[in-house]
Design a protein around this motif. Structure first.
Motif, PDB file in Angstrom:
ATOM      1  N   LEU A  47      -0.066  -3.372   8.246  1.00 34.34           N
ATOM      2  CA  LEU A  47      -1.150  -2.602   7.652  1.00 34.34           C
ATOM      3  C   LEU A  47      -0.619  -1.733   6.513  1.00 34.34           C
ATOM      4  O   LEU A  47       0.563  -1.403   6.472  1.00 34.34           O
ATOM      5  N   PRO A  53      -2.343   1.499   4.950  1.00 33.93           N
ATOM      6  CA  PRO A  53      -3.405   2.488   4.722  1.00 33.93           C
ATOM      7  C   PRO A  53      -3.053   3.502   3.648  1.00 33.93           C
ATOM      8  O   PRO A  53      -3.046   4.715   3.875  1.00 33.93           O
ATOM      9  N   VAL A  78      -4.321  -0.662  -0.461  1.00 33.81           N
ATOM     10  CA  VAL A  78      -4.863  -1.478   0.636  1.00 33.81           C
ATOM     11  C   VAL A  78      -5.015  -2.930   0.197  1.00 33.81           C
ATOM     12  O   VAL A  78      -4.753  -3.861   0.974  1.00 33.81           O
ATOM     13  N   SER A 135      -6.746  -1.533   7.703  1.00 38.00           N
ATOM     14  CA  SER A 135      -6.173  -0.435   6.920  1.00 38.00           C
ATOM     15  C   SER A 135      -7.257   0.540   6.475  1.00 38.00           C
ATOM     16  O   SER A 135      -7.062   1.762   6.502  1.00 38.00           O
ATOM     17  N   GLY A 177       2.521   2.392   2.604  1.00 34.66           N
ATOM     18  CA  GLY A 177       1.695   1.183   2.633  1.00 34.66           C
ATOM     19  C   GLY A 177       2.312   0.085   1.788  1.00 34.66           C
ATOM     20  O   GLY A 177       2.397  -1.079   2.215  1.00 34.66           O
TER      21      GLY A 177
END
Length: 300
Positions: free
Chosen positions: A41, A43, A172, A193, A48
């Motif tokens: 993921l 986020p 994202v 996310s 990220g």
């Protein structure tokens, strides 16, 4: 939006700020390695991007983040001036060190602690929110996308809040380059996310401003005296009475303004229903209340 603060060294405020900072930074790092990285993921933030790079090329999260975070701090300081303060540097360092320890010695295989993806997403959002909320309460920032947004804010007319959302939203989208277990585009990574970002935002608000248990209520009624008496004598809350003129009728009206808990509001609504069922009642969320009877201004 400066994050330089001047708490007196070893004062209660200084100790409190650094406790929030250290605990928040450690929780962030642990949450990232245990709940975010294993599910690929992203986020928002440099962590990220680091997760995507780790997935694609098996690069260490800490090394990727260090390569992005340090230049960002230097660039931000050059463009924006010394706005971040020592606490932001401390936060970045603690997170980086904790992530390096965890991925090197504790969880080198990024094993999934929680098997269910949705439950994992919820837990990740909660812990992310708590950690960043603690960092914000220390009057610091975790760096990353915050610095990018502040740099962009200097050269655009967009608000900092909108720019943070844009930057995190773009990050994202990087998850889409990661193939899912079926080999298709990994839409589920982006969706999970985004859910983390939403939950994280709500938790940050609760940590920074407190749980939203209070409501602001404005009542227009001919029985304003009875209503204000109920608020003052039974609910033990303060109230303010305004005088206004109805735009449609042209008549002078009295409006009662007050702030109270959800439970107290329900009691007041029952009373209003009894004394004036035709009253106009407007209820809104009270996101932050400072002053007598609520949070002291001295705490700010």
């Amino acid at each position: 939006m400066a994050f330089i603060t001047k708490e007196k060294f070893l004062s209660n405020e200084w100790i409190s700020a650094y406790l929030y900072l250290i605990i928040g930074s450690i929780i962030f790092a642990v949450s990232d390695i245990l709940f975010v990285v294993p599910y690929k993921l992203a986020p928002g933030g440099v962590y990220g991007i680091a997760t995507v790079l780790n997935t694609m090329f098996s690069w260490k999260i800490s090394y990727c983040t260090f390569a992005m975070e340090i230049p960002l701090v230097i660039l931000g300081t050059i463009i924006l001036g010394p706005r971040f303060g020592i606490k932001t540097i401390v936060s970045i360092s603690i997170i980086l060190f904790t992530v390096w320890i965890m991925e090197t010695y504790i969880s080198p295989g990024y094993a999934k602690v929680i098997a269910d993806p949705m439950l994992n997403t919820i837990v990740a959002g909660v812990f992310y929110g708590i950690s960043i909320g603690f960092i914000f309460k220390s009057r610091a920032t975790s760096g990353g996308s915050d610095i990018i947004a502040m740099i962009l804010a200097k050269y655009t007319k967009l608000s900092l809040g909108k720019l943070v959302m844009i930057v995190d939203g773009i990050i994202v989208l990087f998850t889409l380059v990661q193939p899912s277990e079926t080999g298709a585009i990994g839409w589920e990574f982006a969706i999970y996310s985004l859910i983390i970002i939403y939950i994280e935002g709500k938790i940050i608000d609760m940590v920074v401003s407190g749980a939203n248990y209070h409501k602001t209520v404005m009542i227009v009624s001919d029985q304003y005296e009875s209503i204000s008496s109920k608020i003052k004598n039974d609910l033990m809350r303060g109230a303010t009475i305004f005088t206004g003129t109805g735009a449609y009728s042209g008549e002078e009206k009295k409006m009662v303004y007050s702030v109270m808990s959800r439970r107290e509001l329900e009691i007041l609504k029952l009373h209003i229903r009894e004394v004036d069922p035709n009253a106009f009642v407007n209820v809104t969320e009270a996101n932050e209340i400072l002053g007598e009877g609520f949070k002291s201004l001295k705490e700010e």
